[in-house]
Enzyme design. Structure first.
Site, mmCIF file in Angstrom:
data_model
loop_
_atom_site.group_PDB
_atom_site.id
_atom_site.type_symbol
_atom_site.label_atom_id
_atom_site.label_comp_id
_atom_site.label_asym_id
_atom_site.label_seq_id
_atom_site.Cartn_x
_atom_site.Cartn_y
_atom_site.Cartn_z
ATOM 1 N N ASP A 1 24.492 68.698 47.159
ATOM 2 C CA ASP A 1 24.002 68.415 45.811
ATOM 3 C C ASP A 1 23.109 67.162 45.827
ATOM 4 O O ASP A 1 22.079 67.100 45.152
ATOM 5 C CB ASP A 1 25.199 68.194 44.873
ATOM 6 C CG ASP A 1 26.231 69.298 45.060
ATOM 7 O OD1 ASP A 1 26.023 70.393 44.548
ATOM 8 O OD2 ASP A 1 27.227 69.066 45.772
ATOM 9 N N HIS B 1 32.084 69.584 43.020
ATOM 10 C CA HIS B 1 31.007 70.436 43.538
ATOM 11 C C HIS B 1 31.053 71.764 42.769
ATOM 12 O O HIS B 1 31.597 72.760 43.234
ATOM 13 C CB HIS B 1 31.177 70.692 45.036
ATOM 14 C CG HIS B 1 30.164 71.682 45.552
ATOM 15 N ND1 HIS B 1 28.815 71.420 45.604
ATOM 16 C CD2 HIS B 1 30.295 72.953 45.992
ATOM 17 C CE1 HIS B 1 28.174 72.479 46.064
ATOM 18 N NE2 HIS B 1 29.048 73.429 46.302
HETATM 19 C C1 LMR Z 1 26.262 76.047 46.784
HETATM 20 O O1 LMR Z 1 26.342 75.017 46.117
HETATM 21 O O2 LMR Z 1 25.192 76.524 47.165
HETATM 22 C C2 LMR Z 1 27.520 76.801 47.125
HETATM 23 O O3 LMR Z 1 28.620 75.965 47.034
HETATM 24 C C3 LMR Z 1 27.602 77.971 46.207
HETATM 25 C C4 LMR Z 1 28.670 78.951 46.597
HETATM 26 O O4 LMR Z 1 29.412 79.380 45.698
HETATM 27 O O5 LMR Z 1 28.771 79.309 47.770
#
Ligand code: LMR
Length: 340
Positions: A158, A193
């Protein structure tokens, strides 16, 4: 120096396929670190793991002493020094969040127990599989003799998403190549997250030509910074799934590399990491894995940068992401029949 025992769970998956070449090539833990790689996955993925092992062998990496494939957590974690936990139960159509927590709580309980039983007492664990923060808490609580500071959850993905969007925006506003990504510093992600995370651009500086200037010297559209930027970072994972029909993988591997290198070698910039909230002075409740702005001092020593506070305008959002983490913890605790 003896080889380091490194466990990668979910090793047959997409993220594993992007991460393993970097790990075995020395780009994650360092070009001077020999490794014994333990690839852990579920039985139906054993044949795929064998194929990946063949490819890794075909790369003839200097740094890899052994590659072990296993479906048994206790084999994988025996004397393990590092664990990068990619393997989780993915959300399937029609699944409630509670079902997802239930499936993953079971997985991370077993892994925590195996760590407790057989891993090095000094093991460092990075949890990547979603819901990463709560999976990390479950794992940590089942390995009580390992210091809690040895566990972290990946938020660097992120963090880098935010850094990249800001870099693109500044270059759009000020002219191509005004800044490079590495000059954009102190991006902060608070919380979980998930889509409730709080990307916070208010402490960003542009470090260029030996001088650190506030972001506002380059870009100051509050509406974008507190609107589209936040939303795009929060929704990036979902946007990738929509486009690729698969979740992100190569960017996750790159973020793992950034996280591990900062944790091991230290860095002079503030980075986002999910860690146990105990002892923070920012008012975040204890006993959740929360993403804070972190100073990384090297040799896996980190501390929250307490000079960084969130603005009053973010309080509601921080409360929201905190409540989501508390609710995930509550669901996992009820499944386990004990308070995490
Ligand atoms: C992401 O942020 O791309 C992953 O955590 C999304 C996911 O659900 O795999």
């Amino acid at each position: 120096m003896p080889a380091i025992n490194v466990v990668v769970s979910g090793a047959a998956g997409q993220v594993g396929y992007s991460l393993l070449p970097q790990l075995c090539g020395g780009y994650v833990l360092g070009a001077d670190k020999r490794i014994n790689l333990r690839m852990l996955d579920i039985a139906p993925s054993l044949e795929v793991m064998e194929g990946v092992k063949m490819e890794l062998l075909d790369c003839a990496y200097d740094l890899v002493d052994e590659i072990t494939l296993t479906t048994d957590a206790e084999v994988a974690f025996k004397d393990a020094d590092i664990a990068i936990l990619l393997g989780g139960f993915p959300r399937k159509a029609g699944m409630e969040r509670k079902d997802l927590i239930a499936k993953n709580t079971a997985i991370f309980k077993v892994q925590g127990e195996a760590i407790e039983k057989v891993a090095s007492r000094d093991i460092k664990v990075l949890v990547v599989a979603n819901p990463a923060n709560t999976n990390c808490l479950v794992c940590m609580r089942h390995a009580p003799s390992i210091p809690t500071k040895n566990f972290s959850a990946l938020m660097r993905l992120d963090h880098e998403r935010m850094r990249s969007l800001l870099t693109q925006k500044i270059n759009e506003a000020c002219g191509a190549n005004t800044v490079t990504s590495t000059e954009v510093r102190n991006c902060i992600i608070w919380g979980n997250h998930s889509a409730t995370q709080v990307p916070d651009a208010s402490h960003v500086t542009i470090n260029k030509d030996g001088e650190a200037k506030p972001l506002s010297a380059y870009y100051n559209d509050k509406e974008w910074l507190e609107g589209a930027l936040m939303k795009d970072v929060q929704q990036r994972g979902a946007a990738i799934i929509k486009a690729r029909k698969l979740s992100s993988a190569l960017s996750v591997a790159s973020a793992i590399k950034g996280h591990m290198r900062a944790w091991l070698y230290g860095t002079d910039e503030v980075v986002s990491m999910g860690i146990l909230s105990n002892g923070n002075k920012l008012g975040v409740p204890e006993n959740i894995i929360f993403s804070f702005p972190m100073k990384c001092h090297g040799d896996y020593q980190v501390s929250i940068d307490e000079s960084i506070k969130y603005a009053p305008s973010l309080e509601k959002l921080i409360e929201n992401t905190t409540n989501e983490l508390l609710s995930e913890k509550h669901d996992a605790s009820s499944i386990l029949g004990k308070e995490l």
